[in-house]
Design a protein around this motif. Structure first.
Motif, PDB file in Angstrom:
ATOM      1  N   VAL B  85       4.974  -8.098   3.287  1.00 32.42           N
ATOM      2  CA  VAL B  85       3.873  -8.309   4.119  1.00 32.42           C
ATOM      3  C   VAL B  85       2.960  -9.536   3.750  1.00 32.42           C
ATOM      4  CG1 VAL B  85       1.509  -7.048   4.351  1.00 32.42           C
ATOM      5  CG2 VAL B  85       3.681  -5.818   3.759  1.00 32.42           C
ATOM      6  N   PHE B  86       2.571 -10.230   4.801  1.00 30.79           N
ATOM      7  CA  PHE B  86       1.961 -11.686   4.568  1.00 30.79           C
ATOM      8  C   PHE B  86       0.644 -11.470   5.500  1.00 30.79           C
ATOM      9  CE2 PHE B  86       5.000 -14.822   2.721  1.00 30.79           C
ATOM     10  CZ  PHE B  86       6.096 -13.966   3.084  1.00 30.79           C
ATOM     11  N   HIS B  87      -0.425 -11.756   4.732  1.00 32.45           N
ATOM     12  CA  HIS B  87      -1.882 -12.053   5.333  1.00 32.45           C
ATOM     13  C   HIS B  87      -1.990 -13.538   5.141  1.00 32.45           C
ATOM     14  CE1 HIS B  87      -2.936  -7.558   5.179  1.00 32.45           C
ATOM     15  NE2 HIS B  87      -1.798  -7.699   5.896  1.00 32.45           N
ATOM     16  N   LYS B 137      -2.977  -5.962  -0.793  1.00 36.10           N
ATOM     17  CA  LYS B 137      -2.669  -4.877  -2.018  1.00 36.10           C
ATOM     18  C   LYS B 137      -2.732  -3.739  -0.993  1.00 36.10           C
ATOM     19  CE  LYS B 137      -3.709  -7.643  -5.914  1.00 36.10           C
ATOM     20  NZ  LYS B 137      -4.891  -7.863  -6.870  1.00 36.10           N
ATOM     21  N   ASP B 138      -3.904  -3.396  -0.309  1.00 36.69           N
ATOM     22  CA  ASP B 138      -3.993  -2.161   0.519  1.00 36.69           C
ATOM     23  C   ASP B 138      -2.732  -1.739   1.414  1.00 36.69           C
ATOM     24  OD1 ASP B 138      -6.593  -1.986  -0.669  1.00 36.69           O
ATOM     25  OD2 ASP B 138      -7.594  -2.444   1.202  1.00 36.69           O
ATOM     26  N   ASP B 139      -2.398  -2.971   2.024  1.00 38.52           N
ATOM     27  CA  ASP B 139      -0.982  -2.773   2.887  1.00 38.52           C
ATOM     28  C   ASP B 139       0.098  -2.499   2.189  1.00 38.52           C
ATOM     29  OD1 ASP B 139      -2.753  -3.127   4.965  1.00 38.52           O
ATOM     30  OD2 ASP B 139      -1.679  -4.572   5.924  1.00 38.52           O
ATOM     31  N   ASP B 152      13.239   3.887  -1.557  1.00 36.93           N
ATOM     32  CA  ASP B 152      13.485   2.755  -2.242  1.00 36.93           C
ATOM     33  C   ASP B 152      13.418   1.629  -1.671  1.00 36.93           C
ATOM     34  OD1 ASP B 152      14.346   4.753  -4.082  1.00 36.93           O
ATOM     35  OD2 ASP B 152      16.198   4.974  -3.447  1.00 36.93           O
ATOM     36  N   THR B 153      12.400   1.661  -0.641  1.00 34.65           N
ATOM     37  CA  THR B 153      12.070   0.101  -0.119  1.00 34.65           C
ATOM     38  C   THR B 153      11.407  -0.516  -0.963  1.00 34.65           C
ATOM     39  OG1 THR B 153      11.658   1.404   2.020  1.00 34.65           O
ATOM     40  CG2 THR B 153      10.855  -0.886   2.053  1.00 34.65           C
ATOM     41  N   VAL B 154      11.883  -1.995  -1.039  1.00 34.64           N
ATOM     42  CA  VAL B 154      11.231  -3.061  -1.933  1.00 34.64           C
ATOM     43  C   VAL B 154      10.193  -3.747  -1.018  1.00 34.64           C
ATOM     44  CG1 VAL B 154      11.463  -5.226  -3.055  1.00 34.64           C
ATOM     45  CG2 VAL B 154      13.314  -3.754  -3.290  1.00 34.64           C
ATOM     46  N   VAL B 155       8.897  -3.319  -1.614  1.00 36.08           N
ATOM     47  CA  VAL B 155       7.765  -3.733  -0.823  1.00 36.08           C
ATOM     48  C   VAL B 155       7.007  -4.952  -1.561  1.00 36.08           C
ATOM     49  CG1 VAL B 155       5.692  -3.400   0.401  1.00 36.08           C
ATOM     50  CG2 VAL B 155       7.444  -1.549   0.119  1.00 36.08           C
ATOM     51  N   THR B 156       6.785  -6.060  -1.049  1.00 35.21           N
ATOM     52  CA  THR B 156       5.967  -7.313  -1.728  1.00 35.21           C
ATOM     53  C   THR B 156       4.984  -7.720  -0.820  1.00 35.21           C
ATOM     54  OG1 THR B 156       7.474  -8.984  -0.937  1.00 35.21           O
ATOM     55  CG2 THR B 156       7.928  -7.938  -3.077  1.00 35.21           C
ATOM     56  N   GLY B 157       3.936  -8.219  -1.413  1.00 37.81           N
ATOM     57  CA  GLY B 157       2.588  -8.726  -0.660  1.00 37.81           C
ATOM     58  C   GLY B 157       2.427 -10.014  -0.918  1.00 37.81           C
ATOM     59  N   TRP B 158       2.003 -10.612   0.055  1.00 38.82           N
ATOM     60  CA  TRP B 158       1.853 -12.375   0.083  1.00 38.82           C
ATOM     61  C   TRP B 158       0.678 -12.835   0.833  1.00 38.82           C
ATOM     62  CZ3 TRP B 158       6.104 -14.949  -2.583  1.00 38.82           C
ATOM     63  CH2 TRP B 158       7.157 -14.095  -2.810  1.00 38.82           C
ATOM     64  N   ILE B 159       0.308 -14.180   0.345  1.00 36.40           N
ATOM     65  CA  ILE B 159      -0.839 -14.706   1.288  1.00 36.40           C
ATOM     66  C   ILE B 159      -0.197 -16.039   1.500  1.00 36.40           C
ATOM     67  CG2 ILE B 159      -3.045 -15.823   1.021  1.00 36.40           C
ATOM     68  CD1 ILE B 159      -4.107 -13.699  -0.660  1.00 36.40           C
TER      69      ILE B 159
END
Lengths: 171, 171
Positions: B85-87, B137-139, B152-159
């Motif tokens: 996820v990118f915001h 983080k919320d997403d 088992d999805t690998v989920v990461t969050g980015w700016i």
């Protein structure tokens, strides 16, 4: 699955030569593209668009029904006045029907979530289509008739061919 | 507004050197990117991704709540197992609140559509945010806790920083 482990290294190469840091928020061409999430589509390159010129909304199929929130924000707050809808050949949306995908999801649900999942999924329309050109025409019509879309918006509809990289206007 | 009038000419240059006509539908990196529709973001280039490697879902803000239909199709039918996820900095989603945008839409409604528009718009959550890092983080949390997303999805969050082109992992 760890594709994300390459992001920082790959991105540092991109950032090294990055020169577009002063672009304004509103797209300079006042254009919004709606297209599919398909991995074989590069919306900017295939249309010769540069950074800063167009909003790009992407979802499964490039369906506009699933883009209304974004379109409202794009038009009312960021000044876009033209929408180009792209669907494409070889789309996954041509290969299934909603009832079948609902079953796949429900049949794999953990027992503790089965009821919750069934409730949500039975109300989900996956917006697949069986006729590619018609799906583009339907989406253009949806936008032209939708009172939430600004009245004078220029709306066009296109097919992108993933096999030869060519676009064709169909609406 | 007629940006679409350049599509065919620009695209014919792209198609002339197009060499990726035989890529399969499923993304080779089993990766799905969710990012904003913002005109200043080139998802593929900024992460060093090539055609065929990743699904790209884009909407206003890059909000995952608005991407669930696409994520289900991507995971269940096309085999992706990782979501990034990118915001981004300077996002339009940091500049307004839903009630304000509802008023803008309602106040400009043609009289014959006013009731219809009010009914729809008063139930629309535009998913704006006031804290960029928290929104990522919320997403990520939303995806990790959502039973419709494979366990088992690998989920990461980015700016993504639109001013220097750099990415930073925050979740």
């Amino acid at each position: 699955m760890s594709a994300h482990k390459d992001f920082v290294a790959n991105n540092s190469q991109y950032a090294e030569t990055f020169k577009e840091g002063d672009l304004p928020i509103p797209p300079s061409k006042k254009l919004l593209i709606v297209t599919c999430m398909d991995a074989r589509i590069d919306a900017f390159s295939s249309l010769g668009l540069n950074l800063g010129e167009a909003h790009v909304v992407r979802n499964a199929g490039g369906r506009v029904q699933d883009a209304v929130r974004s379109i409202i924000i794009s038009q009312r707050l960021l000044g876009t006045r033209e929408i180009a809808v792209f669907h494409h050949t070889g789309c996954g949306m041509l290969t299934f029907a909603t009832p079948q995908l609902r079953d796949i999801v429900k049949n794999s649900a953990a027992p503790e979530h089965a009821t919750e999942i069934a409730q949500v999924i039975d109300q989900t329309n996956f917006l697949e289509f069986s006729d590619l050109e018609q799906s583009v025409k339907d989406d253009v019509k949806f936008l032209k008739e939708n009172p939430l879309v600004l009245k004078d918006t220029v709306v066009t509809g296109w097919i992108y061919d993933v096999h030869d990289g060519k676009v064709k206007q169909v609406a």
